[in-house]
Design a protein around this motif. Structure first.
Motif, PDB file in Angstrom:
ATOM      1  N   UNK B  28       0.931  -1.024  -0.349  1.00  0.00           N
ATOM      2  CA  UNK B  28       0.347   0.151   0.616  1.00  0.00           C
ATOM      3  C   UNK B  28       0.838   1.296   0.061  1.00  0.00           C
ATOM      4  N   UNK B  29       2.022   1.405   0.749  1.00  0.00           N
ATOM      5  CA  UNK B  29       2.754   2.529   0.721  1.00  0.00           C
ATOM      6  C   UNK B  29       3.390   2.955  -0.344  1.00  0.00           C
ATOM      7  N   UNK B  30       4.089   1.388  -1.239  1.00  0.00           N
ATOM      8  CA  UNK B  30       4.571   1.873  -2.299  1.00  0.00           C
ATOM      9  C   UNK B  30       3.705   2.286  -3.527  1.00  0.00           C
ATOM     10  N   UNK B  31       2.412   1.407  -3.527  1.00  0.00           N
ATOM     11  CA  UNK B  31       0.856   2.327  -4.079  1.00  0.00           C
ATOM     12  C   UNK B  31       1.249   4.401  -4.521  1.00  0.00           C
ATOM     13  N   UNK B  32       0.698   3.850  -2.552  1.00  0.00           N
ATOM     14  CA  UNK B  32       0.381   5.701  -2.987  1.00  0.00           C
ATOM     15  C   UNK B  32       1.665   6.611  -2.628  1.00  0.00           C
ATOM     16  N   UNK B  33       3.678   5.891  -2.800  1.00  0.00           N
ATOM     17  CA  UNK B  33       4.548   6.686  -2.712  1.00  0.00           C
ATOM     18  C   UNK B  33       4.626   7.041  -4.069  1.00  0.00           C
ATOM     19  N   UNK B  34       4.051   5.843  -5.175  1.00  0.00           N
ATOM     20  CA  UNK B  34       4.262   6.182  -6.839  1.00  0.00           C
ATOM     21  C   UNK B  34       3.309   6.850  -7.156  1.00  0.00           C
ATOM     22  N   UNK B  35       2.462   6.548  -6.789  1.00  0.00           N
ATOM     23  CA  UNK B  35       0.654   7.774  -7.379  1.00  0.00           C
ATOM     24  C   UNK B  35       1.412   9.524  -6.538  1.00  0.00           C
ATOM     25  N   UNK B  36       1.607   9.450  -5.766  1.00  0.00           N
ATOM     26  CA  UNK B  36       1.476  10.887  -4.942  1.00  0.00           C
ATOM     27  C   UNK B  36       2.253  11.977  -5.792  1.00  0.00           C
ATOM     28  N   UNK B  40      -0.816  13.892  -6.119  1.00  0.00           N
ATOM     29  CA  UNK B  40      -0.589  14.705  -5.105  1.00  0.00           C
ATOM     30  C   UNK B  40      -1.932  14.348  -3.567  1.00  0.00           C
ATOM     31  N   UNK B  41      -2.043  12.711  -3.831  1.00  0.00           N
ATOM     32  CA  UNK B  41      -3.538  12.794  -2.403  1.00  0.00           C
ATOM     33  C   UNK B  41      -2.531  13.193  -1.304  1.00  0.00           C
ATOM     34  N   UNK B  42      -1.307  12.695  -1.242  1.00  0.00           N
ATOM     35  CA  UNK B  42      -1.544  13.038  -0.017  1.00  0.00           C
ATOM     36  C   UNK B  42       0.085  13.562   0.574  1.00  0.00           C
ATOM     37  N   UNK B  43       0.071  14.479   1.656  1.00  0.00           N
ATOM     38  CA  UNK B  43       0.654  15.614   2.562  1.00  0.00           C
ATOM     39  C   UNK B  43       1.620  14.144   3.429  1.00  0.00           C
ATOM     40  N   UNK B  44       1.223  13.630   3.980  1.00  0.00           N
ATOM     41  CA  UNK B  44       2.239  12.804   4.366  1.00  0.00           C
ATOM     42  C   UNK B  44       2.362  11.414   4.732  1.00  0.00           C
ATOM     43  N   UNK B  45       2.860  10.724   4.044  1.00  0.00           N
ATOM     44  CA  UNK B  45       2.991   9.069   4.698  1.00  0.00           C
ATOM     45  C   UNK B  45       4.015   8.444   5.187  1.00  0.00           C
ATOM     46  N   UNK B  46       2.919   7.717   5.995  1.00  0.00           N
ATOM     47  CA  UNK B  46       3.787   7.272   7.370  1.00  0.00           C
ATOM     48  C   UNK B  46       4.686   6.581   7.209  1.00  0.00           C
ATOM     49  N   UNK B  47       5.566   6.648   6.160  1.00  0.00           N
ATOM     50  CA  UNK B  47       6.052   4.580   6.284  1.00  0.00           C
ATOM     51  C   UNK B  47       6.372   3.824   7.805  1.00  0.00           C
ATOM     52  N   UNK B  48       7.994   4.546   8.580  1.00  0.00           N
ATOM     53  CA  UNK B  48       8.008   3.920   9.119  1.00  0.00           C
ATOM     54  C   UNK B  48       7.220   3.496   9.983  1.00  0.00           C
ATOM     55  N   UNK B  49       6.249   4.322  10.936  1.00  0.00           N
ATOM     56  CA  UNK B  49       5.267   4.093  11.348  1.00  0.00           C
ATOM     57  C   UNK B  49       4.257   3.360  11.367  1.00  0.00           C
TER      58      UNK B  49
END
Lengths: 100, 474
Positions: B28-36, B40-49
């Motif tokens: 899910x994180x990979x998809x979110x980051x790849x599309x951002x 521009x859907x995310x202001x913060x992606x909390x991969x580590x947490x």
């Protein structure tokens, strides 16, 4: 109803906003258009209607919720101050209030 | 939508041992980051947490599946809900670096249900807008066609679900901000009854209108998300203690004998013909499944935008007074006095739409205008409440379009605030009356843009409302 630039400046003071001359000009035009639009409510006779209150919508079961007035754990000084732009010894610091 | 897994599908993968939470969350994180960069859907992606939480769940997932209804499910929330230790901006530079010291109640509820929050989503600044173009951090884009807006104000949360990053997300809805982006992105978006879901930790826009609710790709997942967040919260005095039913078990798809109210006032001037045709076809499909269609009247529909923009801006001007550079957020440093610091901080921190609404709200509450505007609007609001009470004597749910048009192009309406406001005609009245409503996909325009049908229920009748939405979805 037209809204003059003087009125826009007065509203900005009430709202603690400092507008540029361009913003004042733009907002006086845009607010005038919006106010003209909302003036259509005057077509309705509301003299026999009560203003809406939360309980009248039936959407909140207890319109005046109460709780026992007891002290509970809260954030505490450190966390409450942690996001402040400026603080010292448990107080928020601000520029001077009087004069200047 | 191709790569979306529903909650049920993800839980089957977990139960069969075919995937671990850390793998699903990582995907899910990979998809979110790849599309951002594109959306521009995310202001913060909390991969580590998120990965840390997922890893902690890997060993216990079989036990968690038994008692945590959202175990290992990746979710995202609109960036106006406070998250401990994770930046919460409201899409505004005035809160650009704000890191809350506490969680909103809905965040605690999602985590208690086993969900893992992977990001905070883009929004119109302080939820003020219908396109996500008013974000201080750039517009979000519609995954169906990135030249178009995703709707707003919860645009980022709609995009995250529609683009297949997560099965469910949370938005907030003050005048349509969940339902309209759901409609524009082709997904399900639910605004629950006022009081059904706690707003503690939701940064307030208009307190008599704001409500938190879910987005999902399907009605069943929306019901499961609502289940996790519904109920009384002693931290929110406006949250209701009305019993919370089992929403998913109400989804039988049986609508025989159900009365669907159709108000002609919502199918007239200003409604795009393609939207009208798709929505009418959706209503006919309910009839084909045994529902009875009855005409109901909402005679004051033409006044709802005026009422809404008076009340919402009045409440906003009061709620946003707290952003003053003292306790949190931005402060302009060069000011010599306190009042100069307030004004310059607010000028630098707020964007144009927020200033415009604070100005309008201050005007309608100001001496000499209060009775003519604010008091008048509250009286007409009572008339709207009465209209719906009358309509619900004749029907069980009401069906309307969600929005008068499909998604519009980025930039198309950004210079004309009033034109933007008129797009809210079918949604704002639901907030003014505190009712629940859901937007369900009902087809697409000839340009391939999704169209949503809005179903409106009576207060606290989400179970029936969702069942009708489920029938429509079949």
């Amino acid at each position: 109803m037209p809204i003059t630039q003087t009125e826009v400046e007065k509203i900005a003071r009430l709202a603690n906003l400092e507008l540029t001359p361009d913003e004042t000009q733009l907002f006086s035009e845009q607010l005038a258009a919006i106010v003209e639009y909302v003036d259509q409510l005057n077509e309705l006779d509301t003299s026999a209607v009560k203003a809406w209150q939360p309980a009248s919508a039936g959407n909140v079961q207890t319109s005046h919720a109460t709780r026992p007035d007891l002290t509970e754990p809260s954030l505490g000084h450190e966390k409450a101050l942690a996001q402040a732009p400026d603080h010292d010894e448990g107080h928020f610091l601000v520029p001077r209030v009087i004069g200047g | 939508m191709a790569n979306t897994n529903t909650i049920e599908e993800l839980h089957k993968l977990y139960a069969a041992g075919e995937a671990k939470p850390s793998e699903i969350i990582n995907r899910a994180l990979d998809r979110a980051e790849a599309d951002n960069e594109r959306l521009n859907a995310y202001l913060t992606i909390n991969r580590e947490g998120a990965l840390k939480q997922a890893a902690a769940l890997d060993a216990d997932i079989q036990a968690a599946l038994k008692d945590k209804p959202l175990a290992g499910i990746p979710v995202v929330v609109k960036d106006n809900m406070c998250t401990t230790g994770v930046r919460t901006t409201c899409g505004s530079h005035i809160l650009g670096n704000y890191v809350p010291p506490y969680n909103a109640t809905v965040i605690n509820q999602l985590e208690a249900a086993g969900a893992i929050i992977i990001g905070k989503t883009n929004l119109d600044e302080f939820a003020m807008g219908g396109s996500t173009e008013n974000s201080g951090f750039g517009p979000a884009r519609n995954p169906i066609n990135p030249d178009y807006v995703p709707g707003g104000s919860s645009g980022g949360s709609a995009v995250a679900v529609a683009a297949g990053h997560v099965p469910i997300s949370l938005g907030s809805d003050t005048g349509g901000s969940i339902r309209q982006p759901a409609s524009f992105c082709g997904i399900v978006g639910l605004k629950p009854t006022y009081g059904r879901v706690s707003r503690f930790g939701l940064v307030a826009f208009a307190s008599s209108l704001d409500q938190i609710g879910p987005f999902a790709t399907n009605v069943k997942d929306a019901a499961r998300a609502l289940q996790a967040i519904a109920g009384h919260d002693r931290h929110d005095a406006t949250s209701s203690s009305v019993a919370v039913p089992d929403f998913a078990s109400a989804l039988t798809g049986d609508v025989k004998g159900l009365r669907v109210g159709v108000p002609p006032e919502c199918f007239g001037e200003g409604l795009d013909p393609e939207v009208k045709a798709r929505v009418e076809a959706g209503i006919q499909s309910l009839q084909a499944r045994g529902a009875e269609i009855v005409e109901v009247s909402l005679p004051h529909t033409k006044y709802v935008i005026a009422v809404y923009y008076i009340i919402a801006t009045a409440e906003a001007s009061s709620n946003l007074a707290r952003f003053d550079g003292v306790r949190y957020g931005l402060r302009v440093e060069e000011a010599r006095t306190l009042s100069e610091m307030y004004r310059r901080t607010r000028d630098a921190g707020f964007g144009a739409e927020v200033k415009r609404r604070i100005m309008l709200g201050t005007f309608v509450l100001s001496s000499g205008y209060y009775d003519a505007y604010y008091e008048k609007a509250q009286r007409v609001r009572t008339m709207l409440v009465n209209d719906f009470a009358e309509a619900f004597k004749k029907c069980d749910v009401i069906a309307t379009p969600t929005a008068p048009t499909p998604a519009f192009k980025i930039g198309e309406k950004s210079d004309d605030p009033l034109a933007m406001y008129l797009g809210d005609i079918y949604t704002v009245t639901i907030n003014l009356t505190g009712l629940p409503a859901v937007s369900v996909p009902c087809g697409a325009s000839s340009a391939g843009l999704p169209i949503g049908l809005q179903l409106i229920g009576n207060h606290f009748d989400e179970a029936r409302l969702l069942n009708v939405a489920y029938a429509l979805e079949q």
